[in-house]
Motif scaffolding. Structure first.
Motif, PDB file in Angstrom:
ATOM      1  N   ILE A   1      22.476 -13.352  -8.841  1.00 45.95           N
ATOM      2  CA  ILE A   1      22.650 -12.122  -7.725  1.00 45.95           C
ATOM      3  C   ILE A   1      23.655 -12.841  -6.691  1.00 45.95           C
ATOM      4  N   ASP A   2      24.408 -12.403  -5.789  1.00 49.67           N
ATOM      5  CA  ASP A   2      24.974 -12.964  -4.618  1.00 49.67           C
ATOM      6  C   ASP A   2      24.219 -13.063  -3.608  1.00 49.67           C
ATOM      7  N   GLU A   3      24.854 -14.009  -2.377  1.00 50.64           N
ATOM      8  CA  GLU A   3      24.054 -14.288  -1.322  1.00 50.64           C
ATOM      9  C   GLU A   3      23.414 -12.995  -0.614  1.00 50.64           C
ATOM     10  N   ASP A   4      24.372 -11.976  -0.591  1.00 53.55           N
ATOM     11  CA  ASP A   4      24.252 -10.973   0.313  1.00 53.55           C
ATOM     12  C   ASP A   4      22.792 -10.091  -0.251  1.00 53.55           C
ATOM     13  N   THR A   5      22.627  -9.992  -1.488  1.00 52.40           N
ATOM     14  CA  THR A   5      21.531  -9.617  -2.175  1.00 52.40           C
ATOM     15  C   THR A   5      20.454 -10.292  -1.813  1.00 52.40           C
ATOM     16  N   TYR A   6      20.302 -11.712  -1.957  1.00 53.71           N
ATOM     17  CA  TYR A   6      19.545 -12.447  -1.605  1.00 53.71           C
ATOM     18  C   TYR A   6      18.952 -12.220  -0.197  1.00 53.71           C
ATOM     19  N   ILE A   7      20.056 -12.035   0.766  1.00 55.53           N
ATOM     20  CA  ILE A   7      19.441 -12.079   2.108  1.00 55.53           C
ATOM     21  C   ILE A   7      18.753 -10.778   2.300  1.00 55.53           C
TER      22      ILE A   7
ATOM     23  N   ILE B   1      16.906  -9.164   0.173  1.00 57.11           N
ATOM     24  CA  ILE B   1      15.576  -9.483  -0.532  1.00 57.11           C
ATOM     25  C   ILE B   1      14.786 -10.198   0.447  1.00 57.11           C
ATOM     26  N   VAL B   2      15.107 -11.191   0.972  1.00 53.03           N
ATOM     27  CA  VAL B   2      14.365 -12.013   2.075  1.00 53.03           C
ATOM     28  C   VAL B   2      14.131 -11.226   3.207  1.00 53.03           C
ATOM     29  N   SER B   3      14.998 -10.544   3.637  1.00 59.19           N
ATOM     30  CA  SER B   3      14.726  -9.506   4.926  1.00 59.19           C
ATOM     31  C   SER B   3      13.760  -8.706   4.547  1.00 59.19           C
ATOM     32  N   ASP B   4      13.735  -7.724   3.406  1.00 56.93           N
ATOM     33  CA  ASP B   4      12.881  -6.903   3.122  1.00 56.93           C
ATOM     34  C   ASP B   4      11.338  -7.496   2.746  1.00 56.93           C
ATOM     35  N   LEU B   5      11.490  -8.941   2.416  1.00 62.04           N
ATOM     36  CA  LEU B   5      10.090  -9.489   2.414  1.00 62.04           C
ATOM     37  C   LEU B   5       9.455  -9.974   3.715  1.00 62.04           C
TER      38      LEU B   5
END
Length: 85
Positions: free
Chosen positions: A70-76, A78-82
């Motif tokens: 995944i790219d950085e934006d997708t990871y951010i 995911i973390v934001s949702d969590l």
């Protein structure tokens, strides 16, 4: 997507923040951060400078193992949702 108990590898320059801080946050969320991609790796997070770089060995290894990339934006996101969910 949950990252707890998932093996993560970060590669490339992150634009949203310091990569070490991102790793620390992933650990706080229960992830296992690795330095290299291997058969245990669940997710490779790519900074923008490696998104299309075919010479990137971590990306190539992840592709050969079928690891989710995944790219950085997708990871951010995911973390934001969590953290906000």
């Amino acid at each position: 997507m949950k990252i707890k108990d998932k093996h993560l590898v970060f590669t490339g320059k992150m634009e949203s923040g310091d990569r070490n801080e991102m790793k620390d946050e992933a650990v706080k969320l229960g992830a296992i951060v690795q330095s290299e991609v291997n058969s245990k790796t669940d997710l490779l997070i790519c900074g923008k400078d490696v998104a299309h770089n075919s010479k990137n060995t971590k990306r190539r290894e992840a592709e050969s193992l079928g690891t989710k990339i995944i790219d950085e934006d997708t990871y951010i996101k995911i973390v934001s949702d969590l953290t906000n969910g």
